[in-house]
Write a protein that holds these residues in place. Structure first.
Motif, PDB file in Angstrom:
ATOM      1  N   GLN A   2       0.956  -0.859   0.001  1.00  0.00           N
ATOM      2  CA  GLN A   2      -0.331  -0.360  -0.270  1.00  0.00           C
ATOM      3  C   GLN A   2       0.754   1.337  -0.157  1.00  0.00           C
ATOM      4  O   GLN A   2       1.767   1.355   0.782  1.00  0.00           O
ATOM      5  CB  GLN A   2      -0.903   0.170   1.220  1.00  0.00           C
ATOM      6  CG  GLN A   2      -0.335   0.080   2.837  1.00  0.00           C
ATOM      7  CD  GLN A   2      -1.130   0.157   3.923  1.00  0.00           C
ATOM      8  OE1 GLN A   2      -2.680   0.080   3.519  1.00  0.00           O
ATOM      9  NE2 GLN A   2      -0.574  -0.077   4.397  1.00  0.00           N
ATOM     10  N   ASN A   3       0.558   2.257  -0.378  1.00  0.00           N
ATOM     11  CA  ASN A   3       1.225   3.720  -0.409  1.00  0.00           C
ATOM     12  C   ASN A   3       0.304   4.638   0.531  1.00  0.00           C
ATOM     13  O   ASN A   3      -0.137   5.272  -0.385  1.00  0.00           O
ATOM     14  CB  ASN A   3       1.327   4.270  -2.127  1.00  0.00           C
ATOM     15  CG  ASN A   3       2.157   5.130  -2.246  1.00  0.00           C
ATOM     16  OD1 ASN A   3       2.196   6.048  -1.644  1.00  0.00           O
ATOM     17  ND2 ASN A   3       2.182   5.792  -3.453  1.00  0.00           N
ATOM     18  N   PRO A   4       1.306   4.613   1.729  1.00  0.00           N
ATOM     19  CA  PRO A   4       1.447   5.493   2.063  1.00  0.00           C
ATOM     20  C   PRO A   4       1.026   6.972   2.783  1.00  0.00           C
ATOM     21  O   PRO A   4       1.447   8.002   2.956  1.00  0.00           O
ATOM     22  CB  PRO A   4       1.049   5.284   3.525  1.00  0.00           C
ATOM     23  CG  PRO A   4       2.012   4.290   2.997  1.00  0.00           C
ATOM     24  CD  PRO A   4       2.330   4.153   1.795  1.00  0.00           C
ATOM     25  N   ASN A   7       0.007  10.917   3.362  1.00  0.00           N
ATOM     26  CA  ASN A   7      -0.015  10.721   4.603  1.00  0.00           C
ATOM     27  C   ASN A   7       1.571  11.331   4.791  1.00  0.00           C
ATOM     28  O   ASN A   7       0.856  11.464   6.238  1.00  0.00           O
ATOM     29  CB  ASN A   7      -0.538   9.819   5.110  1.00  0.00           C
ATOM     30  CG  ASN A   7      -2.251   9.557   4.713  1.00  0.00           C
ATOM     31  OD1 ASN A   7      -2.453  10.078   3.737  1.00  0.00           O
ATOM     32  ND2 ASN A   7      -1.825   8.000   4.407  1.00  0.00           N
ATOM     33  N   ILE A   8       2.110  11.253   4.581  1.00  0.00           N
ATOM     34  CA  ILE A   8       3.730  11.635   4.837  1.00  0.00           C
ATOM     35  C   ILE A   8       3.968  13.108   5.077  1.00  0.00           C
ATOM     36  O   ILE A   8       5.081  13.144   5.367  1.00  0.00           O
ATOM     37  CB  ILE A   8       4.832  10.320   4.295  1.00  0.00           C
ATOM     38  CG1 ILE A   8       5.139  10.511   3.024  1.00  0.00           C
ATOM     39  CG2 ILE A   8       4.404   9.227   3.851  1.00  0.00           C
ATOM     40  CD1 ILE A   8       6.543  10.275   2.439  1.00  0.00           C
ATOM     41  N   GLU A 193       9.329   6.280  12.264  1.00  0.00           N
ATOM     42  CA  GLU A 193       8.123   5.579  12.636  1.00  0.00           C
ATOM     43  C   GLU A 193       6.891   5.664  11.440  1.00  0.00           C
ATOM     44  O   GLU A 193       5.879   4.515  11.228  1.00  0.00           O
ATOM     45  CB  GLU A 193       6.960   6.468  13.956  1.00  0.00           C
ATOM     46  CG  GLU A 193       7.473   6.051  15.127  1.00  0.00           C
ATOM     47  CD  GLU A 193       6.671   6.270  16.421  1.00  0.00           C
ATOM     48  OE1 GLU A 193       5.685   7.415  16.338  1.00  0.00           O
ATOM     49  OE2 GLU A 193       6.896   6.507  17.548  1.00  0.00           O
ATOM     50  N   ILE A 194       7.257   6.954  10.306  1.00  0.00           N
ATOM     51  CA  ILE A 194       6.594   7.268   9.780  1.00  0.00           C
ATOM     52  C   ILE A 194       7.348   6.078   8.234  1.00  0.00           C
ATOM     53  O   ILE A 194       6.119   6.083   7.589  1.00  0.00           O
ATOM     54  CB  ILE A 194       5.971   8.715   8.950  1.00  0.00           C
ATOM     55  CG1 ILE A 194       5.429   9.758  10.304  1.00  0.00           C
ATOM     56  CG2 ILE A 194       5.483   8.820   8.087  1.00  0.00           C
ATOM     57  CD1 ILE A 194       3.962   8.793  10.775  1.00  0.00           C
ATOM     58  N   GLU A 196       8.263   3.774   8.892  1.00  0.00           N
ATOM     59  CA  GLU A 196       8.007   2.190   8.587  1.00  0.00           C
ATOM     60  C   GLU A 196       6.156   1.551   7.767  1.00  0.00           C
ATOM     61  O   GLU A 196       6.585   0.806   7.872  1.00  0.00           O
ATOM     62  CB  GLU A 196       7.597   1.800   9.923  1.00  0.00           C
ATOM     63  CG  GLU A 196       8.803   1.236  11.156  1.00  0.00           C
ATOM     64  CD  GLU A 196       8.474   0.915  12.000  1.00  0.00           C
ATOM     65  OE1 GLU A 196       8.315   1.467  13.037  1.00  0.00           O
ATOM     66  OE2 GLU A 196      10.165   0.344  12.234  1.00  0.00           O
ATOM     67  N   GLU A 197       5.379   3.047   7.949  1.00  0.00           N
ATOM     68  CA  GLU A 197       4.549   2.984   7.011  1.00  0.00           C
ATOM     69  C   GLU A 197       4.676   3.515   6.417  1.00  0.00           C
ATOM     70  O   GLU A 197       4.090   2.282   4.489  1.00  0.00           O
ATOM     71  CB  GLU A 197       3.661   3.818   7.982  1.00  0.00           C
ATOM     72  CG  GLU A 197       3.135   3.737   9.715  1.00  0.00           C
ATOM     73  CD  GLU A 197       2.038   4.515   9.751  1.00  0.00           C
ATOM     74  OE1 GLU A 197       1.829   6.124   9.116  1.00  0.00           O
ATOM     75  OE2 GLU A 197       2.007   4.568  10.760  1.00  0.00           O
ATOM     76  N   ALA A 198       5.718   3.500   5.020  1.00  0.00           N
ATOM     77  CA  ALA A 198       6.065   4.577   4.480  1.00  0.00           C
ATOM     78  C   ALA A 198       6.346   2.916   3.280  1.00  0.00           C
ATOM     79  O   ALA A 198       6.716   3.225   1.988  1.00  0.00           O
ATOM     80  CB  ALA A 198       6.908   5.751   3.901  1.00  0.00           C
ATOM     81  N   THR A 199       7.313   2.123   3.858  1.00  0.00           N
ATOM     82  CA  THR A 199       7.843   1.304   3.262  1.00  0.00           C
ATOM     83  C   THR A 199       7.818  -0.029   3.293  1.00  0.00           C
ATOM     84  O   THR A 199       6.402  -0.150   4.819  1.00  0.00           O
ATOM     85  CB  THR A 199       9.025   1.350   3.293  1.00  0.00           C
ATOM     86  OG1 THR A 199       9.585   1.137   4.815  1.00  0.00           O
ATOM     87  CG2 THR A 199       9.779   3.250   3.077  1.00  0.00           C
ATOM     88  N   ASP A 200       8.885  -1.234   3.236  1.00  0.00           N
ATOM     89  CA  ASP A 200       8.307  -2.990   3.519  1.00  0.00           C
ATOM     90  C   ASP A 200       8.805  -3.020   4.137  1.00  0.00           C
ATOM     91  O   ASP A 200       9.166  -4.057   4.540  1.00  0.00           O
ATOM     92  CB  ASP A 200       8.142  -3.373   2.198  1.00  0.00           C
ATOM     93  CG  ASP A 200       7.248  -3.384   1.245  1.00  0.00           C
ATOM     94  OD1 ASP A 200       6.437  -3.482   1.164  1.00  0.00           O
ATOM     95  OD2 ASP A 200       7.597  -2.282  -0.287  1.00  0.00           O
TER      96      ASP A 200
END
Length: 239
Positions: A2-4, A7-8, A193-194, A196-200
């Motif tokens: 997924q591509n967050p 939101n970054i 923290e962000i 980790e959400e933006a990558t695998d």
């Protein structure tokens, strides 16, 4: 994946403490020490034959080069350039890449009432005036190697605001990489923290809450010599 990334942009308003404490926290003796610690803590067997290592800064290109050697993987370099506020040449409001991807620090842009037209105009200008000459100088004008369907590992010697890191992640996703991981010795806790959400996956040794700047955590942190940078680029071209 997924591509967050939509939101970054807000996390890039993070500003570290600019005053170096007298009780300095030394994490690494020098770049070589940081690199060896990073290598020893990376699951190298996790990255298969379809891995590509990417450097995103001149300061971190040696880290990327050594990691690519260890993994026996191709090494690429993604050129980036900051977009500065029109009335403050010291203030980065966005980061652009050679693929024309951009990550914007939205709180600053809104605070300074900077238009998106200005930012995207600067993206094109930075590409023509700064990135393209470097692409010809260091890559002989050749395009990036294909990331499509590859496991990409982005490497740097540390992360400050995260603008460069996030713009690189966005470019790699645009170029249809199969997975995107990031490796560095140190990064602010908030930004990590962000990421980790933006990558695998993020491989980061230390994540200080009261982050200062990258050099603060190295005992010996001299500027990278241009001769070393040019040598690594010549090896990339020779592969």
């Amino acid at each position: 994946m997924q591509n967050p990334l939509n939101n970054i942009v807000n996390v890039t308003s993070f500003i570290g403490n600019s005053a170096h404490s007298t009780r300095r926290k030394i994490l690494f003796e020098n770049r070589e020490d940081a690199l060896e610690k990073l290598l020893s803590n990376l699951p190298l067997s996790f990255f298969g034959q379809d891995c590509i290592v990417i450097g995103i800064s001149f300061e971190g290109i040696y880290f990327a080069y050594r990691l690519a050697q260890t993994l026996k993987a191709p090494l690429a370099f993604l050129f980036t350039s900051p977009i500065l506020a029109p009335n403050n040449p010291e203030c980065e409001i966005a980061m652009a890449t050679e693929t024309h991807d951009v990550v914007i620090n939205e709180p600053l842009v809104k605070s300074f009432e900077i238009s998106l037209d200005y930012i995207y105009g600067e993206v094109q200008r930075q590409y023509e005036d700064k990135m393209l000459p470097l692409i010809y100088q260091y890559r002989k004008g050749n395009p990036l190697i294909s990331f499509k369907g590859k496991r990409v590992l982005i490497v740097d010697e540390g992360i400050d605001s995260g603008l460069t890191a996030f713009s690189a992640i966005k470019s790699v996703i645009t170029l249809q990489a199969k997975t995107v991981h990031f490796a560095c010795p140190v990064a602010p806790c908030d930004v990590a923290e962000i990421m980790e959400e933006a990558t695998d996956g993020l491989f980061c040794l230390y994540r200080p809450k009261n982050f200062v700047d990258i050099g603060y955590y190295y005992r010996d942190y001299p500027p990278i010599e241009m001769e070393r940078i040019e040598e690594i680029f010549s090896k990339i071209q020779g592969e």
